[in-house]
Design a protein around this motif. Sequence first.
Motif, PDB file in Angstrom:
ATOM      1  N   VAL A   1       0.841  -1.181   0.000  1.00 30.94           N
ATOM      2  CA  VAL A   1       0.000   0.000   0.000  1.00 30.94           C
ATOM      3  C   VAL A   1       0.880   1.236   0.000  1.00 30.94           C
ATOM      4  N   GLN A   2       0.377   2.269  -0.573  1.00 25.60           N
ATOM      5  CA  GLN A   2       1.092   3.533  -0.637  1.00 25.60           C
ATOM      6  C   GLN A   2       0.367   4.487   0.302  1.00 25.60           C
ATOM      7  N   SER A   3       0.998   4.820   1.393  1.00 30.43           N
ATOM      8  CA  SER A   3       0.375   5.708   2.363  1.00 30.43           C
ATOM      9  C   SER A   3       1.266   6.939   2.497  1.00 30.43           C
ATOM     10  N   GLY A   4       0.813   8.047   1.941  1.00 25.24           N
ATOM     11  CA  GLY A   4       1.655   9.231   1.947  1.00 25.24           C
ATOM     12  C   GLY A   4       2.926   8.926   1.195  1.00 25.24           C
ATOM     13  N   LYS A   5       4.048   9.199   1.808  1.00 27.68           N
ATOM     14  CA  LYS A   5       5.312   8.972   1.116  1.00 27.68           C
ATOM     15  C   LYS A   5       5.927   7.633   1.507  1.00 27.68           C
ATOM     16  N   VAL A   6       5.238   6.918   2.413  1.00 29.08           N
ATOM     17  CA  VAL A   6       5.822   5.671   2.908  1.00 29.08           C
ATOM     18  C   VAL A   6       5.300   4.487   2.107  1.00 29.08           C
ATOM     19  N   ALA A   7       6.130   3.923   1.283  1.00 33.21           N
ATOM     20  CA  ALA A   7       5.736   2.716   0.556  1.00 33.21           C
ATOM     21  C   ALA A   7       6.004   1.525   1.458  1.00 33.21           C
ATOM     22  N   LEU A   8       5.057   0.620   1.517  1.00 30.38           N
ATOM     23  CA  LEU A   8       5.215  -0.500   2.437  1.00 30.38           C
ATOM     24  C   LEU A   8       5.240  -1.799   1.689  1.00 30.38           C
ATOM     25  N   ASN A   9       5.954  -2.748   2.292  1.00 30.11           N
ATOM     26  CA  ASN A   9       6.131  -4.008   1.597  1.00 30.11           C
ATOM     27  C   ASN A   9       5.182  -5.095   2.095  1.00 30.11           C
ATOM     28  N   PHE A  10       4.074  -4.674   2.730  1.00 30.60           N
ATOM     29  CA  PHE A  10       3.092  -5.693   3.083  1.00 30.60           C
ATOM     30  C   PHE A  10       1.687  -5.168   2.798  1.00 30.60           C
ATOM     31  N   THR A  11       0.786  -6.088   2.565  1.00 27.46           N
ATOM     32  CA  THR A  11      -0.598  -5.726   2.307  1.00 27.46           C
ATOM     33  C   THR A  11      -1.397  -6.007   3.574  1.00 27.46           C
ATOM     34  N   PRO A  12      -1.913  -4.963   4.227  1.00 19.90           N
ATOM     35  CA  PRO A  12      -2.645  -5.192   5.469  1.00 19.90           C
ATOM     36  C   PRO A  12      -3.907  -6.023   5.210  1.00 19.90           C
ATOM     37  N   THR A  13      -4.227  -6.893   6.143  1.00 26.21           N
ATOM     38  CA  THR A  13      -5.413  -7.730   6.043  1.00 26.21           C
ATOM     39  C   THR A  13      -6.524  -7.137   6.912  1.00 26.21           C
ATOM     40  N   LYS A  14      -7.682  -7.768   6.848  1.00 30.50           N
ATOM     41  CA  LYS A  14      -8.789  -7.340   7.704  1.00 30.50           C
ATOM     42  C   LYS A  14      -8.372  -7.374   9.179  1.00 30.50           C
ATOM     43  N   GLU A  15      -7.551  -8.368   9.539  1.00 32.06           N
ATOM     44  CA  GLU A  15      -7.094  -8.475  10.933  1.00 32.06           C
ATOM     45  C   GLU A  15      -6.233  -7.264  11.328  1.00 32.06           C
ATOM     46  N   ASP A  16      -5.420  -6.776  10.394  1.00 28.37           N
ATOM     47  CA  ASP A  16      -4.617  -5.589  10.690  1.00 28.37           C
ATOM     48  C   ASP A  16      -5.511  -4.379  10.955  1.00 28.37           C
ATOM     49  N   TYR A  17      -6.571  -4.237  10.152  1.00 30.14           N
ATOM     50  CA  TYR A  17      -7.494  -3.108  10.363  1.00 30.14           C
ATOM     51  C   TYR A  17      -8.284  -3.287  11.661  1.00 30.14           C
ATOM     52  N   GLN A  18      -8.567  -4.554  12.015  1.00 28.11           N
ATOM     53  CA  GLN A  18      -9.246  -4.799  13.294  1.00 28.11           C
ATOM     54  C   GLN A  18      -8.359  -4.356  14.463  1.00 28.11           C
ATOM     55  N   LYS A  19      -7.046  -4.515  14.307  1.00 29.69           N
ATOM     56  CA  LYS A  19      -6.120  -4.053  15.353  1.00 29.69           C
ATOM     57  C   LYS A  19      -6.182  -2.529  15.492  1.00 29.69           C
ATOM     58  N   VAL A  20      -6.280  -1.839  14.358  1.00 29.12           N
ATOM     59  CA  VAL A  20      -6.411  -0.383  14.412  1.00 29.12           C
ATOM     60  C   VAL A  20      -7.721  -0.015  15.119  1.00 29.12           C
ATOM     61  N   TYR A  21      -8.798  -0.698  14.717  1.00 26.34           N
ATOM     62  CA  TYR A  21     -10.110  -0.476  15.346  1.00 26.34           C
ATOM     63  C   TYR A  21      -9.990  -0.620  16.863  1.00 26.34           C
ATOM     64  N   ASN A  22      -9.339  -1.693  17.288  1.00 28.68           N
ATOM     65  CA  ASN A  22      -9.230  -1.962  18.726  1.00 28.68           C
ATOM     66  C   ASN A  22      -8.421  -0.892  19.443  1.00 28.68           C
ATOM     67  N   LYS A  23      -7.422  -0.370  18.775  1.00 27.03           N
ATOM     68  CA  LYS A  23      -6.623   0.715  19.366  1.00 27.03           C
ATOM     69  C   LYS A  23      -7.473   1.986  19.489  1.00 27.03           C
ATOM     70  N   ILE A  24      -8.296   2.245  18.488  1.00 28.22           N
ATOM     71  CA  ILE A  24      -9.188   3.417  18.560  1.00 28.22           C
ATOM     72  C   ILE A  24     -10.129   3.272  19.762  1.00 28.22           C
ATOM     73  N   VAL A  25     -10.643   2.056  19.973  1.00 32.34           N
ATOM     74  CA  VAL A  25     -11.536   1.824  21.120  1.00 32.34           C
ATOM     75  C   VAL A  25     -10.844   2.249  22.414  1.00 32.34           C
ATOM     76  N   GLU A  26      -9.577   1.861  22.566  1.00 36.44           N
ATOM     77  CA  GLU A  26      -8.837   2.222  23.786  1.00 36.44           C
ATOM     78  C   GLU A  26      -8.800   3.738  23.985  1.00 36.44           C
ATOM     79  N   PHE A  27      -8.512   4.460  22.907  1.00 38.57           N
ATOM     80  CA  PHE A  27      -8.411   5.917  23.014  1.00 38.57           C
ATOM     81  C   PHE A  27      -9.772   6.558  23.273  1.00 38.57           C
ATOM     82  N   VAL A  28     -10.825   6.025  22.625  1.00 39.94           N
ATOM     83  CA  VAL A  28     -12.171   6.577  22.811  1.00 39.94           C
ATOM     84  C   VAL A  28     -12.592   6.478  24.270  1.00 39.94           C
TER      85      VAL A  28
END
Length: 295
Positions: free
Chosen positions: A3-30
């Motif tokens: 994925v190309q995010s801003g200027k950082v090119a990454l060598n992995f394709t995030p899966t649904k599980e990776d996005y679930q981890k982001v979701y879970n981190k947002i829950v903590e902050f909320v």
Amino acid sequence: SGVQSGKVALNFTPTKEDYQKVYNKIVEFVEDAGDYDDGSYGPVLVRLAWHSSGTYDKETKTGGSNYATMRFEPESTHGANAGLNVARDLMEKVKQEFPWISYGDLWTLGGVCAIQEMSGPKIPWRPGRIDGFAANATPDGRLPDATQGADHLRNIFYRMGFNDQEIVALSGAHALGRCHADRSGFEGPWTFSPTTLTNDYYKLLFDEKWVWKKWNGPKQLEDKKTRSLMMLPTDYVLITDKSYKKFARAYADNQDLFFKDFSAAVSRLFELGVPESQWVTSEPWEMKTKEEQEA
Ligand code: ZEM
């Protein structure tokens, strides 16, 4: 592929599980909101996701959630966005831990997470937004002005591609959160449970007697009985405009119907402005709530 995010090119394709981890981190902050407002950052995250999406214009295909242009001036300082620095700063902390996610995906996922964790319906969501540039920012005036009436709402929301039913369904988000005098000029919450999504917003519109608040601030209504709740002029038109009113009545009478229509409309709102070719999946996902993962 990556994925190309801003200027950082990454060598992995995030899966649904990776996005679930982001979701879970947002829950903590909320949840870690301390004395902030009603003890949750949920409502202001919903407002960030909405304002980053609601700039869409279907004719020119500009605006919307794709490029997260509210990161840039002058869009970040548009009057309608006052106070959203709180939500952007919070999301920035999540971004530090998951630098591969685009801001548009992060902000809309924040809205999805907030709605679901505040007892709302599942909001189907998928990643694919990319970080844009200041040049992609939209002019001021694309978001609704609360001091105006039914026709203004139609002008604004029809431009995004929504109809009257969807305008009424989306407005039900005002069951959540509150107005802040130092942000919009308006003051107070719409419901007695501003961190739980319900159809109370519609019920209160019909069941309470709404009178103009006597104060030096902008024109807003207050409930005659407790004087602790508020409605914006644009909220009140949902029961004075004939077309809006029949949908508002239906949502007041049936929370399941409201949740079903709200989910569909919000899911579409958060996808505005994203070219079909950018989506990483043709079918949006249902992210799991914190509660579902604990069960
Ligand atoms: Zn809102 N909204 N909104 N809104 N909104 C405010 C707060 C919140 C309008 C509006 O002018 C305002 C939608 C539609 C419309 C939320 C979600 C959604 C505030 C108060 C105003 C003035 C801001 C402040 O002072 O902090 C108007 C005119 C709308 C046209 C219909 C839609 C659609 C939404 C989501 C789907 C939320 C959650 C808040 C509460 C924010 C908070 O910080 O508590």
